[in-house]
Scaffold this motif. Structure first.
Motif, PDB file in Angstrom:
ATOM      1  N   THR A  31       0.853  -1.179   0.000  1.00 20.71           N
ATOM      2  CA  THR A  31       0.000   0.000   0.000  1.00 20.71           C
ATOM      3  C   THR A  31       0.892   1.233   0.000  1.00 20.71           C
ATOM      4  O   THR A  31       1.709   1.423   0.901  1.00 20.71           O
ATOM      5  CB  THR A  31      -0.912   0.013   1.237  1.00 20.71           C
ATOM      6  OG1 THR A  31      -1.689  -1.180   1.235  1.00 20.71           O
ATOM      7  CG2 THR A  31      -1.822   1.213   1.231  1.00 20.71           C
ATOM      8  N   VAL A  32       0.730   2.080  -1.024  1.00 25.57           N
ATOM      9  CA  VAL A  32       1.543   3.280  -1.146  1.00 25.57           C
ATOM     10  C   VAL A  32       0.868   4.441  -0.426  1.00 25.57           C
ATOM     11  O   VAL A  32       1.497   5.173   0.338  1.00 25.57           O
ATOM     12  CB  VAL A  32       1.783   3.628  -2.633  1.00 25.57           C
ATOM     13  CG1 VAL A  32       2.611   4.890  -2.753  1.00 25.57           C
ATOM     14  CG2 VAL A  32       2.444   2.469  -3.336  1.00 25.57           C
ATOM     15  N   VAL A  33      -0.436   4.639  -0.709  1.00 28.33           N
ATOM     16  CA  VAL A  33      -1.197   5.737  -0.109  1.00 28.33           C
ATOM     17  C   VAL A  33      -2.486   5.165   0.473  1.00 28.33           C
ATOM     18  O   VAL A  33      -3.170   4.392  -0.179  1.00 28.33           O
ATOM     19  CB  VAL A  33      -1.528   6.819  -1.164  1.00 28.33           C
ATOM     20  CG1 VAL A  33      -2.388   7.906  -0.562  1.00 28.33           C
ATOM     21  CG2 VAL A  33      -0.270   7.396  -1.762  1.00 28.33           C
ATOM     22  N   ASP A  34      -2.794   5.561   1.712  1.00 25.34           N
ATOM     23  CA  ASP A  34      -4.052   5.144   2.341  1.00 25.34           C
ATOM     24  C   ASP A  34      -4.594   6.330   3.132  1.00 25.34           C
ATOM     25  O   ASP A  34      -4.335   6.475   4.317  1.00 25.34           O
ATOM     26  CB  ASP A  34      -3.808   3.941   3.243  1.00 25.34           C
ATOM     27  CG  ASP A  34      -5.106   3.316   3.716  1.00 25.34           C
ATOM     28  OD1 ASP A  34      -6.183   3.770   3.270  1.00 25.34           O
ATOM     29  OD2 ASP A  34      -5.047   2.372   4.526  1.00 25.34           O
ATOM     30  N   GLY A  36      -8.060   7.943   3.999  1.00 23.69           N
ATOM     31  CA  GLY A  36      -9.522   7.836   3.998  1.00 23.69           C
ATOM     32  C   GLY A  36      -9.991   6.849   2.950  1.00 23.69           C
ATOM     33  O   GLY A  36      -9.555   5.703   2.912  1.00 23.69           O
ATOM     34  N   PRO A  37     -10.892   7.307   2.038  1.00 20.06           N
ATOM     35  CA  PRO A  37     -11.399   6.401   1.010  1.00 20.06           C
ATOM     36  C   PRO A  37     -10.413   6.210  -0.151  1.00 20.06           C
ATOM     37  O   PRO A  37     -10.611   5.346  -0.992  1.00 20.06           O
ATOM     38  CB  PRO A  37     -12.667   7.104   0.523  1.00 20.06           C
ATOM     39  CG  PRO A  37     -12.427   8.541   0.789  1.00 20.06           C
ATOM     40  CD  PRO A  37     -11.594   8.594   2.035  1.00 20.06           C
ATOM     41  N   LEU A  38      -9.347   6.992  -0.197  1.00 17.36           N
ATOM     42  CA  LEU A  38      -8.357   6.899  -1.274  1.00 17.36           C
ATOM     43  C   LEU A  38      -7.273   5.894  -0.877  1.00 17.36           C
ATOM     44  O   LEU A  38      -6.636   6.025   0.175  1.00 17.36           O
ATOM     45  CB  LEU A  38      -7.726   8.277  -1.525  1.00 17.36           C
ATOM     46  CG  LEU A  38      -6.695   8.344  -2.640  1.00 17.36           C
ATOM     47  CD1 LEU A  38      -7.348   8.021  -3.974  1.00 17.36           C
ATOM     48  CD2 LEU A  38      -6.058   9.703  -2.659  1.00 17.36           C
ATOM     49  N   LYS A  39      -7.079   4.891  -1.717  1.00 18.01           N
ATOM     50  CA  LYS A  39      -6.089   3.859  -1.433  1.00 18.01           C
ATOM     51  C   LYS A  39      -5.365   3.503  -2.722  1.00 18.01           C
ATOM     52  O   LYS A  39      -6.010   3.226  -3.737  1.00 18.01           O
ATOM     53  CB  LYS A  39      -6.773   2.627  -0.849  1.00 18.01           C
ATOM     54  CG  LYS A  39      -5.825   1.557  -0.381  1.00 18.01           C
ATOM     55  CD  LYS A  39      -6.584   0.421   0.286  1.00 18.01           C
ATOM     56  CE  LYS A  39      -5.632  -0.586   0.842  1.00 18.01           C
ATOM     57  NZ  LYS A  39      -6.335  -1.692   1.464  1.00 18.01           N
ATOM     58  N   ALA A  40      -4.054   3.558  -2.707  1.00 19.43           N
ATOM     59  CA  ALA A  40      -3.249   3.199  -3.872  1.00 19.43           C
ATOM     60  C   ALA A  40      -2.295   2.084  -3.486  1.00 19.43           C
ATOM     61  O   ALA A  40      -1.625   2.156  -2.451  1.00 19.43           O
ATOM     62  CB  ALA A  40      -2.473   4.413  -4.367  1.00 19.43           C
ATOM     63  N   THR A  41      -2.251   1.050  -4.299  1.00 21.02           N
ATOM     64  CA  THR A  41      -1.352  -0.075  -4.041  1.00 21.02           C
ATOM     65  C   THR A  41      -0.460  -0.297  -5.253  1.00 21.02           C
ATOM     66  O   THR A  41      -0.750   0.169  -6.354  1.00 21.02           O
ATOM     67  CB  THR A  41      -2.149  -1.370  -3.767  1.00 21.02           C
ATOM     68  OG1 THR A  41      -2.948  -1.669  -4.900  1.00 21.02           O
ATOM     69  CG2 THR A  41      -3.007  -1.240  -2.531  1.00 21.02           C
ATOM     70  N   THR A  42       0.617  -0.997  -5.021  1.00 16.26           N
ATOM     71  CA  THR A  42       1.530  -1.352  -6.094  1.00 16.26           C
ATOM     72  C   THR A  42       1.994  -2.789  -5.891  1.00 16.26           C
ATOM     73  O   THR A  42       1.973  -3.313  -4.781  1.00 16.26           O
ATOM     74  CB  THR A  42       2.744  -0.396  -6.133  1.00 16.26           C
ATOM     75  OG1 THR A  42       3.566  -0.738  -7.241  1.00 16.26           O
ATOM     76  CG2 THR A  42       3.554  -0.471  -4.862  1.00 16.26           C
ATOM     77  N   GLU A  43       2.406  -3.419  -6.969  1.00 13.20           N
ATOM     78  CA  GLU A  43       2.935  -4.772  -6.906  1.00 13.20           C
ATOM     79  C   GLU A  43       4.441  -4.717  -7.092  1.00 13.20           C
ATOM     80  O   GLU A  43       4.930  -4.072  -8.007  1.00 13.20           O
ATOM     81  CB  GLU A  43       2.352  -5.650  -8.015  1.00 13.20           C
ATOM     82  CG  GLU A  43       0.947  -6.095  -7.784  1.00 13.20           C
ATOM     83  CD  GLU A  43       0.492  -7.086  -8.841  1.00 13.20           C
ATOM     84  OE1 GLU A  43       1.231  -7.317  -9.821  1.00 13.20           O
ATOM     85  OE2 GLU A  43      -0.606  -7.627  -8.692  1.00 13.20           O
ATOM     86  N   GLU A  44       5.148  -5.386  -6.207  1.00 16.69           N
ATOM     87  CA  GLU A  44       6.594  -5.494  -6.338  1.00 16.69           C
ATOM     88  C   GLU A  44       6.932  -6.945  -6.648  1.00 16.69           C
ATOM     89  O   GLU A  44       6.499  -7.857  -5.950  1.00 16.69           O
ATOM     90  CB  GLU A  44       7.297  -5.085  -5.040  1.00 16.69           C
ATOM     91  CG  GLU A  44       7.371  -3.617  -4.802  1.00 16.69           C
ATOM     92  CD  GLU A  44       8.243  -3.298  -3.596  1.00 16.69           C
ATOM     93  OE1 GLU A  44       9.112  -4.108  -3.232  1.00 16.69           O
ATOM     94  OE2 GLU A  44       8.021  -2.235  -3.024  1.00 16.69           O
TER      95      GLU A  44
END
Length: 74
Positions: A31-34, A36-44
Motif C-alpha cells: 500500500t503506497v497511499v491510504d 480515507g477512502p483513497l487507497k493506492a497499491t503497487t505490486e513489487e
C-alpha cells in the motif's frame, strides 16, 4: 518418514528450482497511499537468485542423502 528423507527431498527441490527457474520469484502487494477512502497499491516483483553451482550441489547432496543407506547402530 525419517528426518533424513525430508532433508534430502528439500535439497532436491531447491536444486531443481534453482536450475530450472534460476531462483525463487514472488509478488508482494504494498500500500503506497491510504488516506480515507483513497487507497493506492503497487505490486513489487521480488527475486531470490540462486547460482547454478549451488543448485547442482543441492541436487547432488539431496540425491546422496536419499540414496546412501544410513549407518546402523551396533
Amino acid at each position: 518418514m525419517n528426518l533424513r528423507y525430508v532433508i534430502g527431498a528439500v535439497l532436491v527441490v531447491i536444486g531443481l528450482v534453482s536450475l530450472l527457474m534460476g531462483g525463487f520469484r514472488w509478488t508482494q502487494n504494498k500500500t503506497v497511499v491510504d488516506i480515507g477512502p483513497l487507497k493506492a497499491t503497487t505490486e513489487e516483483h521480488k527475486t531470490l537468485p540462486i547460482p547454478p553451482v549451488v543448485g547442482v550441489l543441492a541436487l547432488v547432496g539431496g540425491i546422496v542423502v536419499l540414496v546412501v543407506p544410513a549407518r546402523r547402530r551396533a
